[in-house]
Design an enzyme around this catalytic site. Structure first.
Site, mmCIF file in Angstrom:
data_model
loop_
_atom_site.group_PDB
_atom_site.id
_atom_site.type_symbol
_atom_site.label_atom_id
_atom_site.label_comp_id
_atom_site.label_asym_id
_atom_site.label_seq_id
_atom_site.Cartn_x
_atom_site.Cartn_y
_atom_site.Cartn_z
ATOM 1 N N SER A 66 0.822 -1.218 0.000
ATOM 2 C CA SER A 66 0.000 0.000 0.000
ATOM 3 C C SER A 66 0.854 1.266 0.000
ATOM 4 O O SER A 66 1.593 1.529 -0.942
ATOM 5 C CB SER A 66 -0.963 -0.038 1.179
ATOM 6 O OG SER A 66 -1.901 0.990 1.114
ATOM 7 N N ALA A 375 -9.992 9.038 8.089
ATOM 8 C CA ALA A 375 -9.559 10.366 7.662
ATOM 9 C C ALA A 375 -8.479 10.279 6.584
ATOM 10 O O ALA A 375 -8.334 11.184 5.759
ATOM 11 C CB ALA A 375 -9.051 11.160 8.859
ATOM 12 N N ASN A 376 -7.742 9.150 6.546
ATOM 13 C CA ASN A 376 -6.667 8.993 5.565
ATOM 14 C C ASN A 376 -7.168 8.757 4.139
ATOM 15 O O ASN A 376 -6.373 8.659 3.214
ATOM 16 C CB ASN A 376 -5.720 7.856 5.977
ATOM 17 C CG ASN A 376 -6.411 6.500 6.035
ATOM 18 O OD1 ASN A 376 -7.406 6.241 5.359
ATOM 19 N ND2 ASN A 376 -5.887 5.607 6.863
ATOM 20 N N SER A 504 0.719 1.983 17.973
ATOM 21 C CA SER A 504 0.765 1.456 16.614
ATOM 22 C C SER A 504 0.469 -0.038 16.647
ATOM 23 O O SER A 504 0.771 -0.729 17.621
ATOM 24 C CB SER A 504 2.154 1.689 16.006
ATOM 25 O OG SER A 504 2.335 0.915 14.841
#
Length: 545
Positions: A66, A375-376, A504
């Site tokens: 990605s 939001a990305n 994360s």
């Protein structure tokens, strides 16, 4: 079965697992440096065959990392309806990827017996890859794994991730969702897009401009947007930058770069008030942006796409008279202004879930029509069977008024223009353009629907990310003790402010998000929260600055 498992063990030795390398299958599948993934790709070939036998359907396998740098790569599996791998099989994937070479046979046996898999069922796998230099070699390893367990496969070569998801769903629905080919993908999207433009042409255009500058992130999306253009009959005027001819994948370009740094990507000469679009490396994310005459940068991220889609759908439902419930699903990263706009202005209820596309997707499925976006820029719209049937029926119901039937026909076009399997930059871009055309909006008018609160994201390196524990869709910290109190006290010093921290999922860092009335306040708030994380959660290296 025994001979097959013995062959798998023998072939696994030809794809040895790196010593001391730990792999973890998450929402994004496996991702790391490409030179570490040979054994994992071989084993995911084995697993894809087993998953196909277990579901009695075709499984997809996509080779991509990605938005990661070009030297990385990854792999993720797709369920028969084009959805992400179910959690139980994520655990199987992790176990198989981390097994010692000599233990592969036993891990496979445990999966087969534990799931009661009938090994006589024919297995079928669809596979594709992105443009990374490492993808071809890793594709060979994947095919070795599939062939080891006598699986059948179709290699589609270069595809975007959402295109592969689409192919898998089309095949498993026996064509009801569409034709499982690239041609079928472009044909379905373009027909729905062109028909919607035709339906709204009386009210459309006005301030709308078809001119778009596309940042292809030097990835596969840059290739596929140019193929899609030939199906659109000149309705969009698109220039593609960062098309892969020069520059590296995702290097100072792409949706992640634009979103995080909030500036134009390298390779794009933005023109005042002209729409710009950034894809990520595998084209499952999209963000819009533009600059004004003073070169000030404006970002229209996943929040802006979500509210545009939800508002237009809600309006069409009102006009059609259909009683279907619409919901908007966000994460804690959604800008506070977008949430307020959704609830107060377009009257769409909002649900907040943990970060990760699978969480948004599952929550969106609880509504008749669920709009979800991170939001990305990763997101899509889900239509329940009830919603699809109601929309289809209304669009053909001559007893309804002309305006009601017209609205239902527009909704039917939206259904067909949406890739419901996963976020899709190409499909989402066409949805945006169709809606802007229908509203007669330019990019400035779209952006002015609400004003984002200034925000800042930071990362803090820590010794062990697991010391951070969260609740309330990751908006509150439950550990370490005292951190949430410190965050609350700091936030109280700023106007229209909020902040949260979360670990994360892949590395020992803690992500900090802060928003406030001004950019200076958001920056200062983020810095103070990052320092608190560093002090209370075992920060390493230099303190955040």
């Amino acid at each position: 079965m025994e001979p097959l498992l013995e062959t798998a063990k023998r072939n696994a030795a030809k794809h040895p697992k790196p010593v001391d390398q730990l792999f973890m299958y998450g929402t994004a599948g496996f991702r790391c440096r490409a030179d570490l993934l040979d054994s994992t790709l071989f084993r995911m070939g084995l697993l894809a065959v087993l998953r196909s036998k277990a579901t009695k359907g075709t499984i997809g396998v996509m080779i991509t990392a990605s938005h990661n740098p070009e030297q990385d790569n990854g792999v993720k599996l797709t369920e028969p309806m084009g959805e992400m791998l179910v959690p139980e099989w994520e655990a199987y994937a992790t176990s198989l990827a981390n097994a010692r070479d000599e233990d592969v046979k036993e891990v496979l046996r445990e999966i087969i017996t534990g799931d009661g898999i009938d090994m006589d069922v024919t297995a079928n796998v669809f596979l594709a890859k992105d443009t990374r230099p490492s993808s071809y070699t890793l594709s060979q390893s994947l095919q070795d794994g599939i062939q080891t367990l006598h699986g059948q496969y179709t290699n589609f070569g270069l595809l975007t991730t959402p295109q592969l998801h689409y192919m898998v769903r089309c095949h498993n629905t026996k064509g009801l969702y569409g034709q499982p080919t690239e041609q079928g993908y472009y044909t379905k999207l373009s027909r729905a897009y062109l028909k919607l433009r035709q339906l709204v042409s009386a009210s459309g255009d006005r301030g709308y401009s078809p001119v778009i500058i596309v940042d292809g992130a030097n990835g596969v999306g840059a290739l596929k947007i140019q193929q899609l253009l030939s199906f659109l009959k000149g309705t969009l005027d698109i220039s593609v930058c960062n098309d892969g001819t020069t520059g590296k994948l995702n290097e100072k370009c792409g949706a992640d770069f634009v979103k995080l740094l909030q500036k134009c990507p390298n390779g794009v000469e933005a023109v005042a008030d002209v729409k710009c679009v950034s894809f990520d490396g595998d084209a499952d994310r999209i963000v819009y942006f533009y600059v004004d005459k003073e070169k000030k940068f404006y970002l229209l991220d996943g929040d802006k796409l979500a509210t545009l889609f939800a508002g237009y759908i809600q309006n069409l439902l009102t006009l059609s008279g259909l009683t279907l419930n619409v919901g908007l699903v966000q994460t804690a990263y959604a800008n506070g202004s977008s949430t307020q706009y959704a609830v107060q202005e377009i009257k769409v209820p909002v649900a907040c879930v943990k970060t990760g596309v699978k969480h948004l997707h599952h929550k969106a499925a609880e509504f008749d029509i669920g709009v979800y976006f991170e939001a990305n820029g990763h997101g899509t719209v889900l239509y329940s069977k009830r919603a699809e049937e109601a929309i289809s029926s209304a669009s053909q119901n001559n007893s309804l008024s002309e305006s009601q039937r017209h609205a239902a026909e527009c909704l039917q076009c939206l259904v067909n223009l949406t890739n419901q399997t996963v976020g899709d930059a190409l499909a989402d871009m066409l949805l945006v353009e169709a809606i802007l055309y229908a509203k007669g909006w330019n990019v400035q008018q779209w952006n002015s629907s609400y004003t984002d609160l200034p925000n800042r994201q930071l990362k803090v390196k820590v010794k062990d990310r697991t010391v951070i524990r969260t609740t309330d869709a990751e908006r509150q910290v439950t550990a370490p003790e005292g951190l949430q109190d410190a965050i609350n006290k700091t936030v109280s010093n700023y106007r229209q402010a909020r902040s949260f921290v979360r670990p994360s999922g892949t590395e020992d860092i803690v992500r900090v998000y802060a928003e406030a009335e001004t950019q200076a306040s958001a920056d200062e708030l983020a810095k103070q929260i990052a320092l608190q994380v560093f002090q209370l959660a075992g920060g390493i290296g230099d303190p955040p600055n």
